[in-house]
Design a protein around this motif. Structure first.
Motif, mmCIF file in Angstrom:
data_model
loop_
_atom_site.group_PDB
_atom_site.id
_atom_site.type_symbol
_atom_site.label_atom_id
_atom_site.label_comp_id
_atom_site.label_asym_id
_atom_site.label_seq_id
_atom_site.Cartn_x
_atom_site.Cartn_y
_atom_site.Cartn_z
ATOM 1 N N THR A 462 44.131 40.879 37.524
ATOM 2 C CA THR A 462 45.308 41.757 37.515
ATOM 3 C C THR A 462 46.349 41.282 38.507
ATOM 4 O OG1 THR A 462 44.216 43.196 39.123
ATOM 5 C CG2 THR A 462 43.965 43.751 36.800
ATOM 6 N N ARG A 463 45.933 40.352 39.369
ATOM 7 C CA ARG A 463 46.871 39.734 40.312
ATOM 8 C C ARG A 463 47.072 38.278 39.910
ATOM 9 N NH1 ARG A 463 42.913 42.124 43.171
ATOM 10 N NH2 ARG A 463 42.111 40.165 44.010
ATOM 11 N N GLU A 464 47.961 37.609 40.597
ATOM 12 C CA GLU A 464 48.206 36.194 40.311
ATOM 13 C C GLU A 464 46.960 35.382 40.648
ATOM 14 O OE1 GLU A 464 51.233 32.547 41.569
ATOM 15 O OE2 GLU A 464 51.406 34.531 42.491
ATOM 16 N N VAL A 465 46.541 34.541 39.698
ATOM 17 C CA VAL A 465 45.323 33.751 39.892
ATOM 18 C C VAL A 465 45.636 32.560 40.782
ATOM 19 C CG1 VAL A 465 43.560 32.366 38.763
ATOM 20 C CG2 VAL A 465 44.392 34.458 37.688
ATOM 21 N N LYS A 466 44.981 32.500 41.934
ATOM 22 C CA LYS A 466 45.120 31.361 42.851
ATOM 23 C C LYS A 466 43.930 31.363 43.796
ATOM 24 C CE LYS A 466 48.306 34.109 45.685
ATOM 25 N NZ LYS A 466 49.582 34.110 46.406
ATOM 26 N N VAL A 467 43.370 30.188 43.978
ATOM 27 C CA VAL A 467 42.160 30.084 44.785
ATOM 28 C C VAL A 467 42.446 30.334 46.250
ATOM 29 C CG1 VAL A 467 40.343 28.491 45.508
ATOM 30 C CG2 VAL A 467 41.113 28.503 43.150
ATOM 31 N N ASP A 468 43.574 29.862 46.739
ATOM 32 C CA ASP A 468 43.832 29.975 48.173
ATOM 33 C C ASP A 468 44.449 31.303 48.547
ATOM 34 O OD1 ASP A 468 46.144 29.596 46.853
ATOM 35 O OD2 ASP A 468 46.992 28.106 48.230
ATOM 36 N N GLY A 469 44.729 32.162 47.576
ATOM 37 C CA GLY A 469 45.360 33.419 47.903
ATOM 38 C C GLY A 469 44.492 34.616 47.649
ATOM 39 N N GLY A 470 43.257 34.430 47.274
ATOM 40 C CA GLY A 470 42.347 35.564 47.116
ATOM 41 C C GLY A 470 41.917 35.791 45.701
ATOM 42 N N ALA A 471 42.818 35.784 44.719
ATOM 43 C CA ALA A 471 42.449 36.107 43.336
ATOM 44 C C ALA A 471 42.148 34.833 42.562
ATOM 45 C CB ALA A 471 43.593 36.857 42.660
ATOM 46 N N THR A 472 40.926 34.724 42.046
ATOM 47 C CA THR A 472 40.543 33.557 41.237
ATOM 48 C C THR A 472 40.308 33.932 39.793
ATOM 49 O OG1 THR A 472 38.187 33.872 41.666
ATOM 50 C CG2 THR A 472 39.418 32.538 43.251
ATOM 51 N N GLY A 473 40.160 35.213 39.486
ATOM 52 C CA GLY A 473 39.859 35.616 38.124
ATOM 53 C C GLY A 473 38.427 35.343 37.714
ATOM 54 N N LEU A 474 37.550 35.079 38.678
ATOM 55 C CA LEU A 474 36.153 34.762 38.371
ATOM 56 C C LEU A 474 35.176 35.788 38.922
ATOM 57 C CD1 LEU A 474 36.200 30.929 39.115
ATOM 58 C CD2 LEU A 474 36.220 32.028 36.887
ATOM 59 N N GLY A 475 35.646 36.726 39.729
ATOM 60 C CA GLY A 475 34.726 37.652 40.388
ATOM 61 C C GLY A 475 33.925 38.506 39.424
ATOM 62 N N LEU A 476 34.612 39.206 38.524
ATOM 63 C CA LEU A 476 33.909 40.078 37.589
ATOM 64 C C LEU A 476 33.170 39.268 36.527
ATOM 65 C CD1 LEU A 476 36.494 42.963 37.121
ATOM 66 C CD2 LEU A 476 34.365 42.986 38.416
ATOM 67 N N PHE A 477 33.729 38.134 36.129
ATOM 68 C CA PHE A 477 33.010 37.266 35.194
ATOM 69 C C PHE A 477 31.697 36.795 35.809
ATOM 70 C CE2 PHE A 477 32.152 32.806 34.065
ATOM 71 C CZ PHE A 477 31.814 32.976 32.738
ATOM 72 N N THR A 478 31.747 36.407 37.081
ATOM 73 C CA THR A 478 30.528 35.984 37.774
ATOM 74 C C THR A 478 29.546 37.136 37.888
ATOM 75 O OG1 THR A 478 31.814 34.371 39.038
ATOM 76 C CG2 THR A 478 29.649 34.981 39.908
ATOM 77 N N ALA A 479 30.046 38.327 38.217
ATOM 78 C CA ALA A 479 29.170 39.492 38.349
ATOM 79 C C ALA A 479 28.467 39.805 37.032
ATOM 80 C CB ALA A 479 29.987 40.697 38.820
ATOM 81 N N ARG A 480 29.211 39.779 35.937
ATOM 82 C CA ARG A 480 28.585 40.067 34.644
ATOM 83 C C ARG A 480 27.549 39.003 34.280
ATOM 84 N NH1 ARG A 480 31.901 39.760 29.068
ATOM 85 N NH2 ARG A 480 31.799 37.585 29.698
ATOM 86 N N THR A 481 27.846 37.749 34.551
ATOM 87 C CA THR A 481 26.892 36.677 34.263
ATOM 88 C C THR A 481 25.587 36.892 35.016
ATOM 89 O OG1 THR A 481 28.695 35.115 33.888
ATOM 90 C CG2 THR A 481 26.518 34.191 34.353
#
Length: 516
Positions: A462-481
């Motif tokens: 829901t935020r801008e995807v960027k590794v160095d800024g906090g949001a990677t877009g992988l957190g919930l995907f990783t949790a579900r996996t």
């Protein structure tokens, strides 16, 4: 053909012989008119001719007339529509009908037979054309069969068709290769015998469940004890014929996800490092606090040793405090090592509350540094759960970081004029007799409905995807996996502008082995 040699003669030859005998007798009687021998010879010859004619009528004419009558009846019975009809006169029976009548009937019969012959020729041509059409259709069917066979054999994943008698009707090359066999060797055998070596159907048979309710069934993340295909997804699709309400065949599709699982593990590791980076500030802050306490205790001990070397009670108390600080540092370092250590797939029965408390021990500062209240509502005496500690802690941390960010965004929103105190609640409890759960609730900004469908997609945020800024877009995907690997389920509910709740359900016992 008759065995009588006379019957083998032609009719004309037979009649010519009789005529010749009659002529010879007449000639003899003419040349010797007053001779008794000539008269006796003539009488004997004519008697022989009469007997021969009588034999001819009995042995030849009568059977021919009977067969002719049968032929006429057959022709009359099987005349095509519109052909001239042949009738035997009612007042004249077949036995008393004169030979003259046969001429007309035979003429009509010949006409009918000629018409039927022409019809038969026409039908033969139609059959020939139909045969050509069938041959073309057969070629098309064979081509379609080869194309269908080529399509399913081109698939690199396993595919087979099983009926309601558990008999494999079709299987592609890829699935047969995993069995070290050819499709011809597998087709016609029972699936439970081929895949499990059983004599009876499996109790957890997926195709049977699929045919029973007519719904698509699937099982994900199924571990296979077979080299080259360790983890698979299994899908069962029912087949309905001619608007049948009950399915009698099922297509089973087996997707090899071994490579995908390895890639997801790499993504999990990358996400873990990002999480560690996000928590670095909190860990550094806690370490500084502990180090400051240790440094202060050391300074006090130094001052006390210099001022009063005899009094050691207070020194022992300071040493005890120093030990507490060191133990706190050891606990933080241990939790961090557990979290960052490469995953070991062995699962052990653990207490869910203790695993979550350990995860919270080095993330509390990150949550509370912006005056966000972190509350825990743990149910006591939860049953033990088979889990991999580091992975479940990672799920907790990912959910906590997302909740913290959502609360911060709501507190920072200028349009939210209500006096809101940021709050995150971590809860554990019993879901049912076969599962326990934990949830992470917040009163943050919430989730928009258009984002809910893609919330667990990789690299969606829901935020801008960027590794160095906090949001990677992988957190919930990783949790579900991770939760799917534990045969569990993760769900969420949210009210935009009021907060969200993520709930994780973990089974107490692993699921049964699926029927492949």
């Amino acid at each position: 053909m008759s065995n009588d040699p006379i019957l083998r003669l032609q009719v004309s030859s037979f009649l010519k012989c009789l005529a010749a005998l009659s002529i010879v007798a007449a000639v003899v009687l003419g040349f010797v008119p007053g001779s008794g021998f000539a008269a006796g010879f003539s009488v004997a010859v004519h008697l022989l001719v009469m007997l021969a004619l009588f034999w001819f009528l009995v042995k030849v004419v009568r059977p021919v007339r009977g067969k002719l009558n049968e032929l006429i009846e057959i022709v009359e019975k099987h005349q095509p529509d519109g052909a001239p009809r042949i009738h035997i006169q009612p007042e004249t029976g077949a036995d008393t009908m004169s030979m003259g009548n046969y001429e007309g009937l035979l003429s009509k019969t010949i006409m009918v037979l000629e018409d039927q012959h022409e019809n038969m020729i026409a039908h033969a041509r139609q059959l020939e054309n139909f045969s050509r059409v069938l041959e073309k259709q057969n070629h098309k069917i064979n081509a379609s069969r080869k194309r269908y066979r080529g399509i399913i054999d081109a698939l690199g994943e396993g595919l087979y068709l099983v009926d309601d008698n558990y008999i494999i009707q079709t299987i592609n090359l890829a699935e047969a290769a995993y069995l070290n066999a050819t499709p011809r060797e597998v087709v016609g055998h029972h699936c439970y015998d081929v895949f499990r070596g059983r004599k009876n159907p499996c109790s957890d048979c997926m195709p049977r469940e699929c045919m029973a309710d007519g719904q698509v069934h699937s099982r994900l993340r199924v571990a296979k004890r077979r080299i080259g295909r360790e983890i698979v997804n299994i899908f069962c699709y029912p087949i309905f014929h001619d608007e049948e309400e009950q399915s009698h065949e099922v297509v089973v599709y087996i997707q090899d996800t071994s490579k995908l699982a390895k890639m997801e593990n790499q993504v999990i590791k990358a996400e873990k490092m990002v999480s560690i980076g996000q928590m670095a500030a909190g860990i550094a802050h806690d370490l500084n606090n502990y180090l400051a306490g240790i440094y202060g205790v050391v300074q006090l001990l130094q001052m006390r040793f210099e001022a009063s070397p005899e009094d050691r009670d207070k020194d022992l108390a300071l040493v005890e405090r120093l030990r507490d600080q060191v133990e706190a540092l050891n606990l933080m370092a241990g939790n961090l090592m557990i979290f960052s250590h490469p995953e070991r797939k062995e699962m052990f029965p653990l207490r869910l509350n203790q695993v979550i408390e350990a995860a919270l021990s080095f993330s509390r500062y990150e949550v509370e540094r912006d005056q966000v209240i972190l509350e825990c509502d743990f149910k006591d005496d939860l049953p033990l759960v088979q889990m991999e500690k580091g992975q479940i802690q990672q799920v907790v941390l990912n959910l906590l970081l997302n909740a913290t960010q959502a609360v911060r965004e709501r507190l920072a929103a200028p349009e939210d004029t209500d006096a809101v105190t940021g709050r995150i609640v971590v809860t554990t409890g019993i879901e049912n007799e076969n599962a326990v759960y934990f949830s992470v609730s917040d009163n943050g900004i919430g989730i928009d409905p258009e984002c809910a469908e893609h919330l667990f997609d990789p690299f969606f945020s829901t935020r801008e995807v960027k590794v160095d800024g906090g949001a990677t877009g992988l957190g919930l995907f990783t949790a579900r996996t991770i939760i799917e690997e534990h045969q569990g389920e993760i769900t969420f509910s949210s009210t935009p502008g009021r907060g969200s709740c993520f709930k994780v359900v973990l089974p107490l016992t692993p699921g049964a082995e699926p029927c492949l």
